[in-house]
Design an enzyme around this catalytic site. Structure first.
Site, PDB file in Angstrom:
ATOM      1  CE  LYS A  51      85.996 -90.841  69.930  1.00 57.71           C
ATOM      2  NZ  LYS A  51      85.376 -91.728  68.957  1.00 57.71           N
TER       3      LYS A  51
ATOM      4  CE1 TYR B 105      84.570 -89.699  73.115  1.00 56.35           C
ATOM      5  CE2 TYR B 105      85.225 -87.382  73.219  1.00 56.35           C
ATOM      6  CZ  TYR B 105      84.662 -88.450  72.527  1.00 56.35           C
ATOM      7  OH  TYR B 105      84.196 -88.248  71.244  1.00 56.35           O
TER       8      TYR B 105
ATOM      9  CE1 TYR C 243      72.349 -85.224  65.627  1.00 55.06           C
ATOM     10  CE2 TYR C 243      74.449 -84.872  66.746  1.00 55.06           C
ATOM     11  CZ  TYR C 243      73.394 -84.389  65.980  1.00 55.06           C
ATOM     12  OH  TYR C 243      73.389 -83.082  65.583  1.00 55.06           O
TER      13      TYR C 243
ATOM     14  CB  SER D 294      86.716 -85.782  69.334  1.00 55.45           C
ATOM     15  OG  SER D 294      86.335 -84.653  70.066  1.00 55.45           O
ATOM     16  CB  ALA D 295      87.984 -80.599  68.051  1.00 54.12           C
TER      17      ALA D 295
HETATM   18  P1  NAD Z   1      75.930 -91.797  69.680  1.00 47.70           P
HETATM   19  O1  NAD Z   1      76.067 -92.299  71.080  1.00 47.70           O
HETATM   20  O2  NAD Z   1      74.610 -91.237  69.258  1.00 47.70           O
HETATM   21  O3  NAD Z   1      76.327 -92.946  68.648  1.00 47.70           O
HETATM   22  C1  NAD Z   1      77.252 -93.964  68.961  1.00 47.70           C
HETATM   23  C2  NAD Z   1      76.607 -95.295  68.613  1.00 47.70           C
HETATM   24  O4  NAD Z   1      77.515 -96.345  68.904  1.00 47.70           O
HETATM   25  C3  NAD Z   1      75.334 -95.552  69.423  1.00 47.70           C
HETATM   26  O5  NAD Z   1      74.298 -95.955  68.550  1.00 47.70           O
HETATM   27  C4  NAD Z   1      75.742 -96.686  70.364  1.00 47.70           C
HETATM   28  O6  NAD Z   1      74.636 -97.512  70.685  1.00 47.70           O
HETATM   29  C5  NAD Z   1      76.815 -97.380  69.560  1.00 47.70           C
HETATM   30  N1  NAD Z   1      77.805 -98.112  70.353  1.00 47.70           N
HETATM   31  C6  NAD Z   1      78.488 -97.681  71.443  1.00 47.70           C
HETATM   32  N2  NAD Z   1      79.315 -98.627  71.871  1.00 47.70           N
HETATM   33  C7  NAD Z   1      79.169 -99.687  71.030  1.00 47.70           C
HETATM   34  C8  NAD Z   1      79.763-100.977  70.963  1.00 47.70           C
HETATM   35  N3  NAD Z   1      80.683-101.385  71.860  1.00 47.70           N
HETATM   36  N4  NAD Z   1      79.383-101.815  69.978  1.00 47.70           N
HETATM   37  C9  NAD Z   1      78.452-101.433  69.068  1.00 47.70           C
HETATM   38  N5  NAD Z   1      77.850-100.234  69.097  1.00 47.70           N
HETATM   39  C10 NAD Z   1      78.206 -99.372  70.061  1.00 47.70           C
HETATM   40  O7  NAD Z   1      77.085 -90.732  69.435  1.00 47.70           O
HETATM   41  P2  NAD Z   1      77.340 -89.755  68.206  1.00 47.70           P
HETATM   42  O8  NAD Z   1      77.196 -88.374  68.705  1.00 47.70           O
HETATM   43  O9  NAD Z   1      76.582 -90.191  67.030  1.00 47.70           O
HETATM   44  O10 NAD Z   1      78.909 -89.991  68.001  1.00 47.70           O
HETATM   45  C11 NAD Z   1      79.401 -90.912  67.032  1.00 47.70           C
HETATM   46  C12 NAD Z   1      80.917 -90.941  67.122  1.00 47.70           C
HETATM   47  O11 NAD Z   1      81.416 -89.630  66.893  1.00 47.70           O
HETATM   48  C13 NAD Z   1      81.461 -91.379  68.482  1.00 47.70           C
HETATM   49  O12 NAD Z   1      82.602 -92.187  68.257  1.00 47.70           O
HETATM   50  C14 NAD Z   1      81.859 -90.067  69.139  1.00 47.70           C
HETATM   51  O13 NAD Z   1      82.918 -90.261  70.066  1.00 47.70           O
HETATM   52  C15 NAD Z   1      82.306 -89.260  67.944  1.00 47.70           C
HETATM   53  N6  NAD Z   1      82.201 -87.809  68.172  1.00 47.70           N
HETATM   54  C16 NAD Z   1      80.996 -87.270  68.545  1.00 47.70           C
HETATM   55  C17 NAD Z   1      80.902 -85.903  68.792  1.00 47.70           C
HETATM   56  C18 NAD Z   1      79.615 -85.286  69.269  1.00 47.70           C
HETATM   57  O14 NAD Z   1      79.666 -84.181  69.824  1.00 47.70           O
HETATM   58  N7  NAD Z   1      78.447 -85.905  69.055  1.00 47.70           N
HETATM   59  C19 NAD Z   1      82.035 -85.085  68.637  1.00 47.70           C
HETATM   60  C20 NAD Z   1      83.247 -85.671  68.231  1.00 47.70           C
HETATM   61  C21 NAD Z   1      83.309 -87.043  67.995  1.00 47.70           C
HETATM   62  C1  WQD Z   2      79.667 -76.091  74.426  1.00 46.01           C
HETATM   63  C2  WQD Z   2      79.724 -74.779  75.194  1.00 46.01           C
HETATM   64  C3  WQD Z   2      80.080 -75.068  77.559  1.00 46.01           C
HETATM   65  C4  WQD Z   2      76.231 -77.016  78.368  1.00 46.01           C
HETATM   66  C5  WQD Z   2      81.969 -81.612  74.024  1.00 46.01           C
HETATM   67  C6  WQD Z   2      83.048 -82.626  74.259  1.00 46.01           C
HETATM   68  C7  WQD Z   2      83.828 -82.853  73.001  1.00 46.01           C
HETATM   69  C8  WQD Z   2      82.913 -83.182  71.820  1.00 46.01           C
HETATM   70  C9  WQD Z   2      81.786 -82.218  71.694  1.00 46.01           C
HETATM   71  C10 WQD Z   2      82.812 -85.540  71.517  1.00 46.01           C
HETATM   72  C11 WQD Z   2      80.819 -74.740  76.265  1.00 46.01           C
HETATM   73  C12 WQD Z   2      78.728 -74.443  77.286  1.00 46.01           C
HETATM   74  C13 WQD Z   2      77.299 -76.399  77.746  1.00 46.01           C
HETATM   75  C14 WQD Z   2      75.446 -76.263  79.294  1.00 46.01           C
HETATM   76  C15 WQD Z   2      76.848 -74.357  78.869  1.00 46.01           C
HETATM   77  N1  WQD Z   2      82.316 -84.474  71.941  1.00 46.01           N
HETATM   78  N2  WQD Z   2      77.598 -75.101  77.994  1.00 46.01           N
HETATM   79  N3  WQD Z   2      75.790 -74.951  79.496  1.00 46.01           N
HETATM   80  O1  WQD Z   2      82.402 -78.973  75.692  1.00 46.01           O
HETATM   81  O2  WQD Z   2      82.769 -77.971  73.384  1.00 46.01           O
HETATM   82  O3  WQD Z   2      82.566 -80.391  73.636  1.00 46.01           O
HETATM   83  O4  WQD Z   2      81.119 -82.073  72.959  1.00 46.01           O
HETATM   84  O5  WQD Z   2      83.888 -85.707  71.020  1.00 46.01           O
HETATM   85  O6  WQD Z   2      84.702 -83.888  73.258  1.00 46.01           O
HETATM   86  O7  WQD Z   2      83.905 -82.158  75.275  1.00 46.01           O
HETATM   87  O8  WQD Z   2      80.552 -79.012  73.937  1.00 46.01           O
HETATM   88  O9  WQD Z   2      78.119 -78.726  73.972  1.00 46.01           O
HETATM   89  O10 WQD Z   2      79.272 -79.540  76.073  1.00 46.01           O
HETATM   90  O11 WQD Z   2      79.597 -77.173  75.347  1.00 46.01           O
HETATM   91  O12 WQD Z   2      77.109 -73.178  79.111  1.00 46.01           O
HETATM   92  O13 WQD Z   2      74.486 -76.762  79.898  1.00 46.01           O
HETATM   93  O14 WQD Z   2      78.496 -74.622  75.910  1.00 46.01           O
HETATM   94  O15 WQD Z   2      80.659 -74.509  78.705  1.00 46.01           O
HETATM   95  O16 WQD Z   2      81.317 -73.434  76.302  1.00 46.01           O
HETATM   96  P1  WQD Z   2      82.142 -79.005  74.249  1.00 46.01           P
HETATM   97  P2  WQD Z   2      79.321 -78.685  74.860  1.00 46.01           P
END
Ligand code: NAD
Ligand code: WQD
Length: 340
Positions: free
Chosen positions: A152, A148, A11, A124-125
């Protein structure tokens, strides 16, 4: 002079490929496609009119990484690859430590072996845990409450130690708040497999009729309407922050070789505010029920953005309407994600 983007088919990674290609960089993606489709990369090429290179490989395969870093003459790495589902990390912690921590260790070893010393890391936060004060500054104490989040934080600590060991290393640690939205073209976006864990993908699947209703996890928090408040950030703003971070890394030297920065907007929206904004942007109704609180959720979480402004000369530009509109545009154009 190529940038390696791990997890670039995912993504956030696919949006990052667009931004870096449009800024004139050459890009090679390493992804094992465990949570993505290679079709996203074809779409990146369509959007940008640029060619990118793709190597299907796992970041835990150090030999493959060394071969790729050398083959493309890489100068820096943007590291997105990893597992990110909080609930799954509780039931399968070893997979998370292996992929996120061991994977990053192997990546760093491969970089060391090939003389590549710059990396930007997707943190991540979630590393902050339950906020002791708001907005969250980067020096807020850390205390992740699930495996998770601990992976991080461990990677952050590993990077800090490696940076301190030798000034040749340069690291940017970026703590994302809640990424949402999609590229304005609607050609790439979030494509969750199975039941979405996150709010925005769930809302979209209710709006397009795939699911009956949204369960709102708790309406008795100490917030303005009782539902949880988060700092949602448009994914294109987020990846533009990576370009700024990459540029900031080029200017670093000596012991000033590692920074940690929040990427958020600084503004929180409640679950109900998100639903209403999405209804306006999509012209659809999103039925909802109030459900019990979800374990591990905090009431409110949003970023202090001052350090990002000072360190990266970056602040988010896109508002909640754009986040909802662009998400809906992507879903309408790709009702089955990349499966069509
Ligand atoms: P995503 O799952 O869409 O993207 C991660 C990608 O990494 C995927 O394409 C997956 O196939 C690939 N991948 C996973 N393990 C792998 C491995 N061992 N080797 C090679 N490729 C691998 O997730 P995203 O939402 O795009 O997140 C990207 C990064 O940002 C992640 O590290 C995630 O932890 C971090 N992050 C995401 C969010 C969020 O809410 N989306 C929030 C904070 C941090
Ligand atoms: C947002 C708000 C839920 C789904 C998560 C991970 C965090 C980061 C981002 C990677 C909250 C509420 C949600 C639903 C709901 N990822 N909710 N009904 O929890 O802030 O963060 O994603 O690093 O690590 O924990 O995001 O989108 O899951 O939730 O009411 O079906 O929506 O309770 O208040 P979150 P979220």
């Amino acid at each position: 002079m190529t940038i390696l983007i791990t997890g670039g088919a995912g993504y956030i990674g696919s949006h990052c490929c667009v931004t870096f290609l449009q800024a004139g960089h050459d890009v090679v993606v390493v992804d094992n496609l465990i949570n993505s489709r290679a079709q996203s990369l074809k779409r990146v090429e369509d959007i940008t009119g640029c060619k990118l290179f793709f190597e299907e490989a796992d970041i835990r395969d150090q030999d493959a990484l060394e071969r790729i870093l050398a083959k493309y003459d890489c100068t820096a790495v943007i590291h997105f690859a990893g597992l990110k589902a909080v609930g799954e990390s509780v039931s399968q912690p070893l997979d998370y430590y292996d992929c996120n921590v061991v994977g990053t260790h192997r990546l760093l070893k491969a970089m060391e072996a090939t003389g590549v010393h710059q990396l930007i890391f997707s943190s991540s936060a979630t590393v902050y845990g339950d906020p002791q004060y708001l907005p969250l500054t980067e020096n807020h104490p850390t205390g992740p409450v699930n495996p998770y989040g601990r992976t991080k934080l461990m990677v952050e600590e590993m990077l800090t130690d490696v940076a301190a060991s030798d000034p040749k290393w340069r690291f940017g640690i970026l703590r994302y708040f809640n990424p949402v939205g999609a590229h304005a073209s609607g050609a790439i976006g979030e494509n969750p497999l199975g039941v979405p864990n996150n709010l925005m993908p769930f809302i979209t699947q209710v709006a397009d009729g795939r699911r009956d209703k949204l369960s709102v996890f708790g309406d008795d928090y100490d917030t303005r309407d009782g539902t949880g408040v988060r700092d949602y950030i448009h994914v294109v703003d987020l990846v533009e922050g990576h370009l700024k971070a990459y540029e900031a890394l080029q200017a670093r030297s000596g012991n000033d070789n590692c920074f940690t920065v929040n990427l958020g907007t600084g503004t929180g929206y409640s679950v109900l505010e998100m639903v209403r904004a999405f209804e306006r942007a999509s012209n659809k109704t999103v039925p909802l029920v109030i459900a019990p609180r979800r374990e591990g959720d905090v009431a409110e979480c949003y970023a202090d953005t001052k350090k990002a402004e000072e360190t990266l000369d970056w602040r988010a530009q896109r508002d909640l309407t754009a986040m909802c509109h662009d998400t809906w545009n992507w879903v309408c154009k790709n009702p089955r994600g990349y499966d069509d």
